[in-house]
Design a protein around this motif. Sequence first.
Motif, PDB file in Angstrom:
ATOM      1  N   GLN A  42       0.824  -1.207   0.000  1.00 38.63           N
ATOM      2  CA  GLN A  42       0.000   0.000   0.000  1.00 38.63           C
ATOM      3  C   GLN A  42       0.861   1.262   0.000  1.00 38.63           C
ATOM      4  N   ALA A  61      -7.428   4.413  -0.676  1.00 36.20           N
ATOM      5  CA  ALA A  61      -7.162   4.252  -2.103  1.00 36.20           C
ATOM      6  C   ALA A  61      -8.364   3.612  -2.793  1.00 36.20           C
ATOM      7  N   HIS A 117      -6.339  11.691  -3.502  1.00 37.94           N
ATOM      8  CA  HIS A 117      -6.648  10.861  -2.327  1.00 37.94           C
ATOM      9  C   HIS A 117      -5.379  10.457  -1.587  1.00 37.94           C
ATOM     10  N   VAL A 118      -4.233  10.414  -2.286  1.00 36.50           N
ATOM     11  CA  VAL A 118      -2.969  10.107  -1.615  1.00 36.50           C
ATOM     12  C   VAL A 118      -2.490  11.314  -0.820  1.00 36.50           C
ATOM     13  N   CYS A 153      -4.216  -1.283  -5.153  1.00 31.99           N
ATOM     14  CA  CYS A 153      -2.952  -1.826  -4.635  1.00 31.99           C
ATOM     15  C   CYS A 153      -2.743  -3.297  -4.989  1.00 31.99           C
ATOM     16  N   TYR A 202       2.231   1.880  -3.460  1.00 30.03           N
ATOM     17  CA  TYR A 202       1.219   2.504  -4.311  1.00 30.03           C
ATOM     18  C   TYR A 202       1.145   4.010  -4.037  1.00 30.03           C
ATOM     19  N   GLU A 203       1.209   4.388  -2.775  1.00 31.42           N
ATOM     20  CA  GLU A 203       1.156   5.814  -2.436  1.00 31.42           C
ATOM     21  C   GLU A 203       2.352   6.568  -3.007  1.00 31.42           C
TER      22      GLU A 203
END
Length: 580
Positions: free
Chosen positions: A184, A203, A196-197, A208, A187-188
Amino acid sequence: MEKDPTYYQDAAKAVGGNGLGAEGTEAQLDDFVSTHPDYNEEEEEQKYFRRKRLGVVKNVLAASLAGMLTYGVYLGLLQMQLILHYDETYREVKYSNIELEDIDRKVLMGINITPVAALLYTPILIRFFGTKWAMFLAVGIYALFVSSNYWERYYTLVPSAVAIGVAIVPLWASMGNYITRMAQKYYEYVNYKEEHVQEQQQAPRGACNTYIIIFQTIFYACFHLSFVCAQMPMLFFLNNYLYQLNHTLFGVKHCGTLSHGTLPGFNKTVLQSLPRSVNLIIVESALMAAAFLAMLVVLVLCGSAYRPTEEIDLRSIGWGNIFQLPFKHMRDYRLRHLFPLFIYSGFEVLFVCTGFSLNYGVCTLGLEKLAYLLMAYGFSASACSSLALSMLRLRRHIPLLAGILIHAALLVTLFFWAPEPRHVVQAPLLYTIAVLWGTGSALNKTSISILLGMLYTDKERQDFVFTIYHWWQALAIFTVYLWSGLPMKAKLSIMLLALVVAVGAYLWMEHKLAQHMAYRLPRIPRPRHKMHGYRYLEEDNSDETGSEGDGGSSNDDNDRHPAEATNADELPRDDEDQLG
């Protein structure tokens, strides 16, 4: 008195010089604090998040290496000590007055029975120490078990075995949670420009999944190498002292499906000469060094799984709630339908290490070939863990069902096969079964962890879910420990029945998800903080996680329904795609 005219000329020059000096200082200050003409903000931002992504990859590799070393040292030491303590001559000469057989029984009881209570304390332990420090503590307890074997007495071996039983579920639950969190975070760091990050919100569903698949595959590829590492003490040390199969298997009459218990008739003397104490100390010191290295890897190379404020929020929901939430999560039909799969996962890993390797492998090839048989299993499982990457292109249930199908075929084969004792020409078939069993194990274990990461994307629930998974697995291992005296046909029948129930329950769960059937998720209480500190000056908590994306309700719904949350409108939209 009248002053000299040159005095005023000098004063005027001084004033002019001061003015020019002030202007020069301001110009220098502007040059110092202003943006460098060659500075590219976007490029520097990309470099920063590239370093962050490399840090996440380093964390995954470090955790995988630590897991491999820890479990390899544990299995290798336990296997070596059980073989040494089994030999009558070794017991009489070195430990005639302490009843090693009774101590070994209590050691195995401590390792297998203690995890039954792990569901009561594992979530509290992980939330109290944090995911990384729970991993470090558990690895340290495994190192303690190694150190206790320097002085083999009841008061050293049995307490350390109980400590191992306490640490088993926390270690693997925190490992599973850690790898999922790294996916996760990766992904960020890849999508750091997304709104949203930047606002630290949940998410999008399924975002992810790619990184969860890749990181869990890396972890299990390393973890299964622990079965290879565990054979190093036997391969390079203990095999030099073992009798050949004609001596150790002299009294064995039946192998395979015709056998009862754990290799009846096996000779009570397996060592043709006793190893010197100094050699044993050298081997145990090497294992201790590996365990200590695993501790250092976790301590130095593994970063935190959560931000500090997130760690505070996770433990601030109240210890009573943390204790209850694993039980409340079991009301989710997705987890309930996966329970048989968790149980079979525990059955199969211990069966291959005991039932198959002893009643089929050792019974046919001799004790000196045990290491090679388990190494074939470990290498196969490690290599075939990469097959789980097929989930990047195929529907998620295909690798899992493929592993189940392989094990079903092997169980049926073993049920009808009784190899002849001391008949070494059957070695190719035994190695083939070990390799195929490793393939099925790799697909099953990797797919289960990936599936849990896909279904439960909320970081506030993952430690509970992985605790439940490894607790059921520990219960299954305890069951295998209890059935050690049963006939082989009964063991294989139980495993085959568990496999059939597991695949049926899993397919029924996927069918329910495809029909968008609502599932129950307990509400995660809001963190209860003492309202002081800079982070609480804002009106909204910027670190607060959104509600469970896979079916949980919103914060407003949580306030209206304090007991639990059920939502049919937010069922996973990608489940239908996964099923085709």
